[in-house]
Design a protein around this motif. Structure first.
Motif, PDB file in Angstrom:
ATOM      1  N   LEU A   1     -24.173  26.025  16.779  1.00  0.00           N
ATOM      2  CA  LEU A   1     -23.397  24.950  17.407  1.00  0.00           C
ATOM      3  C   LEU A   1     -22.546  24.222  16.370  1.00  0.00           C
ATOM      4  CD1 LEU A   1     -26.169  23.481  19.737  1.00  0.00           C
ATOM      5  CD2 LEU A   1     -24.128  24.731  20.478  1.00  0.00           C
ATOM      6  N   ASN A   2     -23.099  24.052  15.199  1.00  0.00           N
ATOM      7  CA  ASN A   2     -22.398  23.380  14.119  1.00  0.00           C
ATOM      8  C   ASN A   2     -21.122  24.124  13.732  1.00  0.00           C
ATOM      9  OD1 ASN A   2     -22.526  21.158  12.126  1.00  0.00           O
ATOM     10  ND2 ASN A   2     -22.685  22.820  10.649  1.00  0.00           N
ATOM     11  N   ASP A   3     -21.130  25.429  13.919  1.00  0.00           N
ATOM     12  CA  ASP A   3     -19.975  26.264  13.552  1.00  0.00           C
ATOM     13  C   ASP A   3     -18.928  26.377  14.658  1.00  0.00           C
ATOM     14  OD1 ASP A   3     -21.101  26.721  11.068  1.00  0.00           O
ATOM     15  OD2 ASP A   3     -21.991  28.636  11.648  1.00  0.00           O
ATOM     16  N   LEU A   4     -19.248  25.897  15.861  1.00  0.00           N
ATOM     17  CA  LEU A   4     -18.307  26.021  16.974  1.00  0.00           C
ATOM     18  C   LEU A   4     -17.144  25.043  16.837  1.00  0.00           C
ATOM     19  CD1 LEU A   4     -20.492  26.380  20.205  1.00  0.00           C
ATOM     20  CD2 LEU A   4     -19.203  28.155  19.012  1.00  0.00           C
ATOM     21  N   GLU A   5     -15.998  25.508  17.223  1.00  0.00           N
ATOM     22  CA  GLU A   5     -14.824  24.648  17.318  1.00  0.00           C
ATOM     23  C   GLU A   5     -14.553  24.367  18.788  1.00  0.00           C
ATOM     24  OE1 GLU A   5     -11.377  25.970  15.169  1.00  0.00           O
ATOM     25  OE2 GLU A   5     -12.616  26.752  13.535  1.00  0.00           O
ATOM     26  N   THR A   6     -14.025  23.194  19.048  1.00  0.00           N
ATOM     27  CA  THR A   6     -13.702  22.833  20.425  1.00  0.00           C
ATOM     28  C   THR A   6     -12.390  23.497  20.811  1.00  0.00           C
ATOM     29  OG1 THR A   6     -14.795  20.710  20.139  1.00  0.00           O
ATOM     30  CG2 THR A   6     -13.369  20.951  22.060  1.00  0.00           C
ATOM     31  N   THR A   7     -12.496  24.491  21.660  1.00  0.00           N
ATOM     32  CA  THR A   7     -11.319  25.165  22.212  1.00  0.00           C
ATOM     33  C   THR A   7     -11.439  25.071  23.733  1.00  0.00           C
ATOM     34  OG1 THR A   7     -12.361  27.339  22.431  1.00  0.00           O
ATOM     35  CG2 THR A   7     -11.342  26.807  20.276  1.00  0.00           C
ATOM     36  N   GLN A   8     -10.509  25.641  24.424  1.00  0.00           N
ATOM     37  CA  GLN A   8     -10.584  25.620  25.886  1.00  0.00           C
ATOM     38  C   GLN A   8     -11.644  26.599  26.401  1.00  0.00           C
ATOM     39  OE1 GLN A   8      -9.178  22.877  27.242  1.00  0.00           O
ATOM     40  NE2 GLN A   8      -8.928  22.688  25.040  1.00  0.00           N
ATOM     41  N   ALA A   9     -12.211  27.376  25.514  1.00  0.00           N
ATOM     42  CA  ALA A   9     -13.295  28.297  25.876  1.00  0.00           C
ATOM     43  C   ALA A   9     -14.659  27.735  25.469  1.00  0.00           C
ATOM     44  CB  ALA A   9     -13.064  29.649  25.209  1.00  0.00           C
ATOM     45  N   ILE A  10     -14.723  26.450  25.169  1.00  0.00           N
ATOM     46  CA  ILE A  10     -15.967  25.878  24.634  1.00  0.00           C
ATOM     47  C   ILE A  10     -17.145  26.016  25.597  1.00  0.00           C
ATOM     48  CG2 ILE A  10     -15.473  23.491  25.352  1.00  0.00           C
ATOM     49  CD1 ILE A  10     -17.225  24.654  22.099  1.00  0.00           C
ATOM     50  N   LYS A  11     -16.915  25.891  26.885  1.00  0.00           N
ATOM     51  CA  LYS A  11     -18.023  26.052  27.843  1.00  0.00           C
ATOM     52  C   LYS A  11     -18.668  27.423  27.715  1.00  0.00           C
ATOM     53  CE  LYS A  11     -16.897  23.078  31.759  1.00  0.00           C
ATOM     54  NZ  LYS A  11     -16.542  23.095  33.187  1.00  0.00           N
ATOM     55  N   SER A  12     -17.854  28.451  27.703  1.00  0.00           N
ATOM     56  CA  SER A  12     -18.412  29.800  27.592  1.00  0.00           C
ATOM     57  C   SER A  12     -19.011  30.025  26.203  1.00  0.00           C
ATOM     58  CB  SER A  12     -17.372  30.874  27.929  1.00  0.00           C
ATOM     59  OG  SER A  12     -16.287  30.805  27.055  1.00  0.00           O
TER      60      SER A  12
ATOM     61  N   SER B   1     -13.696  17.532  22.545  1.00  0.00           N
ATOM     62  CA  SER B   1     -14.914  17.497  21.732  1.00  0.00           C
ATOM     63  C   SER B   1     -16.120  17.818  22.614  1.00  0.00           C
ATOM     64  CB  SER B   1     -15.099  16.146  21.050  1.00  0.00           C
ATOM     65  OG  SER B   1     -15.319  15.137  22.018  1.00  0.00           O
ATOM     66  N   PHE B   2     -17.241  18.034  21.950  1.00  0.00           N
ATOM     67  CA  PHE B   2     -18.490  18.252  22.669  1.00  0.00           C
ATOM     68  C   PHE B   2     -19.640  17.698  21.847  1.00  0.00           C
ATOM     69  CE2 PHE B   2     -18.414  21.900  19.878  1.00  0.00           C
ATOM     70  CZ  PHE B   2     -19.749  22.101  19.530  1.00  0.00           C
ATOM     71  N   VAL B   3     -20.706  17.401  22.547  1.00  0.00           N
ATOM     72  CA  VAL B   3     -21.969  17.009  21.925  1.00  0.00           C
ATOM     73  C   VAL B   3     -23.026  17.890  22.564  1.00  0.00           C
ATOM     74  CG1 VAL B   3     -23.668  15.159  21.616  1.00  0.00           C
ATOM     75  CG2 VAL B   3     -21.221  14.622  21.574  1.00  0.00           C
ATOM     76  N   ALA B   4     -23.863  18.498  21.738  1.00  0.00           N
ATOM     77  CA  ALA B   4     -24.917  19.371  22.259  1.00  0.00           C
ATOM     78  C   ALA B   4     -26.248  18.998  21.617  1.00  0.00           C
ATOM     79  CB  ALA B   4     -24.585  20.834  21.964  1.00  0.00           C
TER      80      ALA B   4
END
Length: 183
Positions: A119-130, A72-75
């Motif tokens: 950001l709301n549309d992003l999914e947490t994947t292993q590419a989330i940082k990029s 997960s992420f929080v931005a």
């Protein structure tokens, strides 16, 4: 689980301003417009500009990781105004110029809202940082382009008709992204 945190902040400033170090800032608020009292920096005597609004997007995020995978992420993103880097020439400014400067700050808020929507549309994947860096970079790029177009088309507030059109455009776009408004 461990928490990884990365902080990214980018400040975009309008009309020839670059770089703000740790200084006082305030966040865009729906019920607070800029006043000339907010402009506290020393005037640049070599500038052709009559005012300089230092404002931009601050952005940070944290990632939660479990079993070496991002889960997960929080931005957060804010539109900030920097009084100690903003100035105006008292003898050359009026309420028309102040309204023009306010719209620069409003454009920063618009791009913060658009960033929050992305950001709301992003999914947490292993590419989330990029992905996070990409949407942030795109928001800053798009904001800079809009700020420059705004100044060009309004002739830095001197074209009253274009100024009114831009005020209407930005108001409509802010309403379109109202669910992502700064509180």
């Amino acid at each position: 689980m461990e928490m990884m945190a990365s902080k990214y902040a980018l400040l975009f400033a309008f009309m020839l301003f670059f770089g703000v170090q740790q200084e006082t800032a305030f966040t865009w608020q729906p019920d607070r417009n800029l006043t000339w009292a907010d402009y506290q920096a020393v005037v640049d005597p070599n500038s052709d500009a009559v005012a300089l609004t230092a404002a931009g997007i601050t952005f940070s995020y944290s990632l939660k990781e479990a079993d070496r995978r991002f889960v997960s992420f929080v931005a957060t993103a804010e539109a900030n105004f920097y009084p100690e880097s903003s100035w105006y020439k008292k003898d050359k400014c009026n309420e028309t110029v102040l309204a023009h400067e306010q719209l620069h700050f409003d454009i920063a808020e618009l791009h913060v809202r658009m960033l929050r929507a992305a950001l709301n549309d992003l999914e947490t994947t292993q590419a989330i940082k990029s992905d996070l860096r990409r949407v942030h970079r795109n928001a800053n790029r798009d904001m800079a382009k809009m700020q420059n177009t705004y100044d060009l088309e309004t002739n830095n507030s001197r074209d009253v008709e274009q100024q009114e059109q831009w005020a209407s455009l930005v108001k409509n776009e802010l309403e379109k992204y109202q669910q992502f408004e700064s509180k």
